[in-house]
Write a protein that holds these residues in place. Structure first.
Motif, PDB file in Angstrom:
ATOM      1  N   ASP A 431       4.883  -2.291   9.311  1.00 13.26           N
ATOM      2  CA  ASP A 431       3.851  -3.913   9.131  1.00 13.26           C
ATOM      3  C   ASP A 431       3.033  -2.978   7.874  1.00 13.26           C
ATOM      4  OD1 ASP A 431       2.370  -5.215   8.905  1.00 13.26           O
ATOM      5  OD2 ASP A 431       0.848  -5.180  10.861  1.00 13.26           O
ATOM      6  N   GLY A 432       3.337  -4.544   7.043  1.00 14.54           N
ATOM      7  CA  GLY A 432       2.695  -3.152   5.541  1.00 14.54           C
ATOM      8  C   GLY A 432       1.324  -3.768   5.531  1.00 14.54           C
ATOM      9  N   ARG A 433       0.681  -4.038   6.291  1.00 12.20           N
ATOM     10  CA  ARG A 433      -0.667  -4.364   6.686  1.00 12.20           C
ATOM     11  C   ARG A 433      -1.524  -3.233   7.185  1.00 12.20           C
ATOM     12  NH1 ARG A 433      -1.041  -9.899   9.883  1.00 12.20           N
ATOM     13  NH2 ARG A 433       0.901  -8.013  10.930  1.00 12.20           N
ATOM     14  N   LEU A 434      -0.423  -2.726   7.390  1.00  4.97           N
ATOM     15  CA  LEU A 434      -0.795  -1.145   8.264  1.00  4.97           C
ATOM     16  C   LEU A 434      -0.889   0.147   7.237  1.00  4.97           C
ATOM     17  CD1 LEU A 434       1.046  -1.114  11.330  1.00  4.97           C
ATOM     18  CD2 LEU A 434      -1.425  -1.073  10.805  1.00  4.97           C
ATOM     19  N   LEU A 435      -0.129  -0.370   6.259  1.00  3.55           N
ATOM     20  CA  LEU A 435       0.659   0.495   4.692  1.00  3.55           C
ATOM     21  C   LEU A 435      -0.826   0.204   3.600  1.00  3.55           C
ATOM     22  CD1 LEU A 435       4.291   0.265   3.876  1.00  3.55           C
ATOM     23  CD2 LEU A 435       3.176   1.636   5.557  1.00  3.55           C
ATOM     24  N   SER A 436      -1.873  -0.838   4.058  1.00  8.90           N
ATOM     25  CA  SER A 436      -2.678  -0.803   3.140  1.00  8.90           C
ATOM     26  C   SER A 436      -3.431   0.511   3.295  1.00  8.90           C
ATOM     27  CB  SER A 436      -3.252  -2.451   3.341  1.00  8.90           C
ATOM     28  OG  SER A 436      -4.147  -2.821   2.521  1.00  8.90           O
ATOM     29  N   GLY A 437      -3.893  -0.013   5.428  1.00  4.38           N
ATOM     30  CA  GLY A 437      -5.164   0.673   6.070  1.00  4.38           C
ATOM     31  C   GLY A 437      -4.478   1.938   5.469  1.00  4.38           C
ATOM     32  N   ILE A 438      -3.286   2.919   5.629  1.00  6.22           N
ATOM     33  CA  ILE A 438      -3.169   4.060   5.148  1.00  6.22           C
ATOM     34  C   ILE A 438      -3.951   4.895   3.685  1.00  6.22           C
ATOM     35  CG2 ILE A 438      -1.579   5.637   5.294  1.00  6.22           C
ATOM     36  CD1 ILE A 438       0.277   4.550   6.933  1.00  6.22           C
ATOM     37  N   VAL A 439      -3.693   3.701   2.661  1.00  7.73           N
ATOM     38  CA  VAL A 439      -3.602   3.711   1.928  1.00  7.73           C
ATOM     39  C   VAL A 439      -5.410   3.483   1.040  1.00  7.73           C
ATOM     40  CG1 VAL A 439      -3.254   3.155  -1.315  1.00  7.73           C
ATOM     41  CG2 VAL A 439      -1.712   3.351   0.512  1.00  7.73           C
ATOM     42  N   ASN A 440      -6.083   2.456   2.241  1.00 15.36           N
ATOM     43  CA  ASN A 440      -7.464   2.886   1.792  1.00 15.36           C
ATOM     44  C   ASN A 440      -7.753   3.691   2.536  1.00 15.36           C
ATOM     45  OD1 ASN A 440      -7.720   0.304   0.417  1.00 15.36           O
ATOM     46  ND2 ASN A 440      -7.302  -0.649   2.452  1.00 15.36           N
ATOM     47  N   LEU A 441      -7.382   4.495   3.983  1.00 16.82           N
ATOM     48  CA  LEU A 441      -8.099   5.312   4.065  1.00 16.82           C
ATOM     49  C   LEU A 441      -7.608   7.238   3.738  1.00 16.82           C
ATOM     50  CD1 LEU A 441      -9.124   6.972   7.092  1.00 16.82           C
ATOM     51  CD2 LEU A 441      -6.653   7.398   7.795  1.00 16.82           C
ATOM     52  N   VAL A 442      -6.615   7.278   3.077  1.00  9.34           N
ATOM     53  CA  VAL A 442      -6.757   8.353   1.580  1.00  9.34           C
ATOM     54  C   VAL A 442      -7.171   7.869   0.755  1.00  9.34           C
ATOM     55  CG1 VAL A 442      -4.837   9.318   0.000  1.00  9.34           C
ATOM     56  CG2 VAL A 442      -3.778   8.623   2.102  1.00  9.34           C
ATOM     57  N   ALA A 443      -7.353   6.384   0.405  1.00 12.37           N
ATOM     58  CA  ALA A 443      -8.567   6.453  -1.208  1.00 12.37           C
ATOM     59  C   ALA A 443      -9.870   6.844  -0.575  1.00 12.37           C
ATOM     60  CB  ALA A 443      -8.740   5.176  -1.071  1.00 12.37           C
ATOM     61  N   LEU A 444     -10.221   6.855   0.577  1.00 15.53           N
ATOM     62  CA  LEU A 444     -11.532   7.226   1.024  1.00 15.53           C
ATOM     63  C   LEU A 444     -10.988   9.036   1.272  1.00 15.53           C
ATOM     64  CD1 LEU A 444     -14.313   6.681   2.236  1.00 15.53           C
ATOM     65  CD2 LEU A 444     -12.551   6.516   4.662  1.00 15.53           C
ATOM     66  N   LEU A 445     -10.852   9.447   2.037  1.00 11.30           N
ATOM     67  CA  LEU A 445     -10.355  11.238   2.195  1.00 11.30           C
ATOM     68  C   LEU A 445     -10.809  11.597   0.454  1.00 11.30           C
ATOM     69  CD1 LEU A 445      -7.925  11.010   5.085  1.00 11.30           C
ATOM     70  CD2 LEU A 445     -10.732  11.159   4.678  1.00 11.30           C
ATOM     71  N   GLN A 446      -9.830  10.653  -0.359  1.00  2.00           N
ATOM     72  CA  GLN A 446      -9.901  11.501  -1.917  1.00  2.00           C
ATOM     73  C   GLN A 446     -11.323  11.575  -2.410  1.00  2.00           C
ATOM     74  OE1 GLN A 446      -7.577   9.243  -5.043  1.00  2.00           O
ATOM     75  NE2 GLN A 446      -5.851  10.464  -3.814  1.00  2.00           N
ATOM     76  N   ARG A 447     -12.043  10.590  -1.980  1.00  2.00           N
ATOM     77  CA  ARG A 447     -13.748  10.547  -2.835  1.00  2.00           C
ATOM     78  C   ARG A 447     -14.487  11.211  -1.454  1.00  2.00           C
ATOM     79  NH1 ARG A 447     -15.732   5.849  -5.178  1.00  2.00           N
ATOM     80  NH2 ARG A 447     -13.781   4.515  -5.946  1.00  2.00           N
TER      81      ARG A 447
END
Length: 576
Positions: A431-447
């Motif tokens: 699911d491409g929308r799940l991939l978008s959620g994973i990237v958002n989570l990684v961006a948060l963890l980077q911050r």
């Protein structure tokens, strides 16, 4: 007239000079009208303390407070609504003999200069001095000769220097350019994203930023991006990530763009998150841009249904039909929403028939093919299937990797390692929308950490996103999907039959059960006819050999290559 400074004058209530009088008056007025109203109506008003003529009235040396307003509207507002409050404040602060008057401040230099004759401008300036409010002091009014001299001087100054106040524009320029400088144009919104620097991330995470993180961090830029959000307007043909999973549907959409009306209606079906909505939006944009179609109607099935119900309730059905039946192209998403809505299905069927007769392009999308949607009606299902029906499969590993890389480049400050991209793409769902959620989570963890998180940290916080498809995958679900793909009877995989038309799909089902669930070999063998765990292990090994050799599975018309059979089964499991 003196403002805040009148030495040599006594003031009641302990006021020693004019500044104290004005301050005391303002405080008393604020208490009477309230702080909020005072800030609204008196913040731009200037108060002036004026002495009375001691010669004309030596026994009553009264004084006046003049409220100087910036314009006539403010002066009228103060006179009509707040004059009594100002008089009461003046009496309490400066004595009962103090009077209050309202005066409009003369600001002729702020009037817009229009290209009229100089004499008219001078007359207008002179007329602007004559207001309906009395002068502050009748005794201080200059003689007519002095006034005439001032007017003459003003005319001469206007003839020599033409003052154009800031923000004004001549009438000739307005008529020439068609614009008015007094109305500032609204700035255009641009889809820009400003990425924070690595130091900013370090400050947000407690000021700890390693040198490696700073070196890997991208520079902060305000570059324009086309993928800032997942709205329809940003789902263009150019930013669609193509792959083997959507090659058939992509080719069909390209054909619909190049030759509208050919093989119409076009139906795209597949699991959620496979890119159907993106393709529909891209086709709509290309029809508007390349073919100059003005009436391209693109909406969801729910929106079509709601508009139809409103048209029925509001007695405006002709307008509804004109909107859709006079369209240059019609694109509808989520057609499974029409199930069991008989009146809407009938209206849609007639609309499709009228548009198809004149060769208008029709594109639809849903989670299942038209013939598999129960409750859509035989006529509408057959009409949709008469064009071109294309499946959009779940995103394969390669497409997931490309999509993850694009999302990571747009939204993350720190670049992703290739190993992380590959690992997440291999374990994430299609699911491409799940991939978008994973990237958002990684961006948060980077911050949060100031560096690229490890896979353990990603699993700790995003286990619900990895291998998540929205539909629970069980042994029974795999069994039903395999039976449906190979056109087998229900429970046939649990039977004791040893024919190849049954045993090969059964081994494939055992392989998928091991890959897609956490069930043990013994549990898998027991589910499929009470077989042992060694049978499940052997089935897993056999299917791997089939994949390497490219062998087909099944017999007769139901025979499929092993790769194709697995893709179909996974797609069916995604859609439930």
């Amino acid at each position: 007239m003196m403002e805040d400074c009148a030495p040599g004058m006594s003031t009641p209530h302990g006021c020693t000079d004019d500044s104290d009088v004005i301050a005391t008056f303002k405080e008393a007025l604020k208490q009477r009208v309230g702080h909020e109203r005072f800030q609204i109506w008196f913040s731009g008003v200037r108060f002036v303390l004026e002495a009375a003529d001691a010669v004309a009235s030596p026994a009553d040396p009264s004084r006046s407070i003049v409220a100087v307003a910036a314009g006539q509207f403010a002066a009228d507002r103060l006179s009509n609504h707040y004059l009594a409050a100002m008089r009461g404040a003046a009496a309490s602060a400066c004595g009962a003999s103090t009077t209050v008057r309202v005066h409009v401040e003369d600001r002729p230099q702020h009037q817009a200069e229009l290209p009229f004759a100089e004499g008219d401008a001078g007359d207008a300036t002179g007329a602007g001095d004559a207001t309906g409010v009395s002068e502050p002091n009748a005794a201080s009014r200059p003689a007519p000769s002095v006034q005439q001299e001032r007017r003459t001087a003003a005319k001469a100054a206007a003839a020599s220097v033409v003052r154009k106040p800031r923000g004004t524009q001549s009438l000739q320029a307005i008529l020439r350019d068609g614009t008015d400088s007094r109305k500032s144009p609204r700035p255009k919104r641009t889809a820009t994203t400003s990425r924070p620097t690595a130091s900013a991330v370090g400050e947000l995470s407690g000021g700890i930023t390693s040198q490696a993180t700073k070196a890997a961090a991208k520079p902060s830029t305000a570059e324009t991006t086309k993928h800032a959000s997942n709205t329809r307007s940003e789902c263009s043909w150019e930013n669609f990530v193509g792959g083997q999973c959507n090659e058939l549907a992509r080719t069909a959409c390209k054909m619909a763009i190049e030759s509208p009306g050919l093989a119409s209606p076009l139906v795209l079906w597949g699991p959620p998150g496979s890119g159907k909505t993106h393709l529909l939006s891209a086709v709509a944009g290309k029809l508007r841009g390349l073919h100059r179609m003005r009436r391209v109607v693109y909406l969801s099935a729910e929106e079509f249904t709601n508009d139809f119900i409103k048209a029925l309730n509001g007695n405006c059905l002709p307008a509804f039909r004109s909107r859709f039946r006079d369209a240059d192209a019609l694109l509808i998403d989520d057609i499974q929403f029409f199930v069991e809505k008989k009146a809407t299905i009938r209206e849609l069927h007639h609309t499709i028939e009228m548009l198809a007769e004149v060769g208008k392009p029709l594109v639809f999308a849903g989670t299942k093919s038209p013939n598999e949607i129960n409750g859509l009606g035989g006529e509408l299902s057959g009409r949709l299937a008469s064009g071109l029906v294309c499946q959009v499969e779940s995103l394969d590993t390669r497409t997931r990797t490309q999509l993850l890389a694009r999302y990571a480049e747009e939204r993350c400050l720190i670049p992703w390692p290739d190993a992380t991209l590959q690992e997440i793409a291999s374990v994430a769902g299609g699911d491409g929308r799940l991939l978008s959620g994973i990237v958002n989570l990684v961006a948060l963890l980077q911050r949060m950490h100031g560096q690229m998180p490890s896979m353990d940290q990603i699993r700790q916080h995003g286990a619900h996103l990895l291998r998540s498809s929205g539909v629970p995958i069980t042994l029974s679900a795999i069994e039903r999907a395999v039976e449906k793909v190979f056109q087998l009877d229900s429970k046939s995989l649990q039977s004791g039959s040893q024919t190849k038309s049954i045993t090969e799909p059964r081994m494939l089902a055992m392989y998928l059960a091991r890959e897609m669930t956490s069930s043990a070999y013994s549990e898998i063998g027991g589910h499929f006819g009470g077989r042992s765990h060694s049978t499940a292990i052997l089935a897993n090994q056999r299917v791997r050999q089939w994949l390497d050799a490219g062998r087909s599975v099944g017999r007769g018309q139901a025979a499929l290559s092993t790769d194709e059979a697995i893709r179909r089964i996974e797609s069916m499991l995604k859609t439930g």
